[in-house]
Scaffold this active site. Structure first.
Site, PDB file in Angstrom:
ATOM      1  N   TYR A 196      43.622  52.474  45.699  1.00 27.00           N
ATOM      2  CA  TYR A 196      44.468  52.394  44.508  1.00 27.00           C
ATOM      3  C   TYR A 196      43.683  51.817  43.330  1.00 27.00           C
ATOM      4  O   TYR A 196      43.682  52.376  42.225  1.00 27.00           O
ATOM      5  CB  TYR A 196      45.691  51.531  44.810  1.00 27.00           C
ATOM      6  CG  TYR A 196      46.696  51.453  43.694  1.00 27.00           C
ATOM      7  CD1 TYR A 196      47.582  52.498  43.444  1.00 27.00           C
ATOM      8  CD2 TYR A 196      46.791  50.315  42.885  1.00 27.00           C
ATOM      9  CE1 TYR A 196      48.520  52.426  42.430  1.00 27.00           C
ATOM     10  CE2 TYR A 196      47.719  50.236  41.864  1.00 27.00           C
ATOM     11  CZ  TYR A 196      48.586  51.291  41.640  1.00 27.00           C
ATOM     12  OH  TYR A 196      49.513  51.214  40.622  1.00 27.00           O
TER      13      TYR A 196
ATOM     14  N   SER B 178      46.527  50.683  35.904  1.00 24.36           N
ATOM     15  CA  SER B 178      47.072  49.455  36.479  1.00 24.36           C
ATOM     16  C   SER B 178      46.050  48.341  36.302  1.00 24.36           C
ATOM     17  O   SER B 178      44.837  48.585  36.245  1.00 24.36           O
ATOM     18  CB  SER B 178      47.365  49.646  37.966  1.00 24.36           C
ATOM     19  OG  SER B 178      47.603  48.414  38.614  1.00 24.36           O
TER      20      SER B 178
END
Length: 297
Positions: free
Chosen positions: A175, A162
């Site tokens: 994350y 990501s």
């Protein structure tokens, strides 16, 4: 000119063993996170290529229905509800794939979870879940599948990372950390298994109109910052196919070119941090936290 010729020769030697891999009907693709977010788009794309699919998801809502639908199209598959936090279930997943099909040609580490919150307000269990699903599971599944790929002398590992792993947005510490680690893990794999027939690629999407972003958009009523924009799931699917067939180390998926900002941030971290804040990603996640707190009252 002699220096340039030397560089050219070294480049030719380095690229001689690029592990390009043509996806063929009958190849075996193992996909985690198969029933949600981007997963269903990957399933449909691979099914059109007539590969054999091993579909893993947790809790696995609609997983059997997804499998039934692609099998109507002639795609052979097996599904497994697999809690990737559990080491034993990871082992069982690889065993299921090998017992059914005898090989794994492509491993797509797609499953991911996140909690948008102030870091100090996350529980240890929430942090452990993000680490286990987003990082530990891809690393361990890769370790489990590598002996088979080495015996085959071919295979490709796709790690879905990501842009959070490149930019470190607010309220996304676990994350962002796991997604950054996936990129480093991918590069190490490429170096270790160079010229063996096995390679790996990191796919690095920004905001995608599926999964985590769709949930946050619905929760906040806000769209992604205009300076970043959003990508369609099909763009991520295309990036995965291109990475496998062209052996790309990393593909960033974002409608607006982001590499110049990332390069600038690497050279000038403080200014880059300021620019990242101005783009609006931090405000987007802050809004999600504020709304989440109000909803919980």
């Amino acid at each position: 000119s002699g220096c340039c010729a030397g560089v050219t020769r070294r480049w030719q030697r380095q690229t001689k063993f690029i592990q390009k891999m043509k996806i063929k009907p009958g190849d075996v693709v193992l996909l985690t996170g198969a029933s949600g977010g981007l997963g269903i788009h990957f399933v449909k794309a691979f099914a059109r290529l007539r590969v054999r699919l091993v579909l893993a998801a947790f809790p696995g809502n609609d997983l059997q229905e997804i499998r039934a639908e692609i099998e109507k199209q002639g795609c052979e598959s097996v599904d497994m509800i697999c809690d990737l936090r559990e080491p034993g279930q990871r082992v069982k997943l690889i065993e299921t794939a090998l017992n059914r099909f005898g090989r794994v040609d492509v491993l797509v580490n797609n499953a991911g979870v996140e909690f948008t919150a102030f870091y100090h307000e996350l529980s240890e269990a929430q942090i452990a879940t993000v680490l286990a699903v987003n990082l530990e599971a891809p690393m361990m599944l890769t370790r489990l599948v590598l002996p088979t790929m080495l015996a085959q002398k071919s295979g490709h590992i796709i790690n879905i990372s990501s842009l959070a792993g490149k930019s470190g947005p607010a309220f996304q510490e676990p994350y962002a950390a796991t997604k950054a680690a996936l990129i480093a893990f991918t590069l190490s794999l490429r170096s270790t298994y160079h010229a063996t027939g096995i390679s790996a690629s990191a796919i690095v999407p920004g905001f995608v109109e599926a999964g985590i972003y769709s949930r946050l958009k619905a929760q906040t009523g806000m769209s992604a910052p205009a300076w970043l924009g959003t990508s369609q799931p099909e763009s991520v699917v295309h990036a995965v196919m291109r990475a496998i067939e062209s052996d790309r180390p990393e593909i960033i998926v974002n409608p607006i070119p982001i590499r110049p900002l990332l390069a600038f941030t690497a050279l000038f971290p403080r200014v880059g941090e300021w620019l990242t804040g101005k783009i609006g990603a931090n405000d987007f996640f802050r809004r999600a936290v504020e709304i989440g707190k109000k909803t919980a009252r």
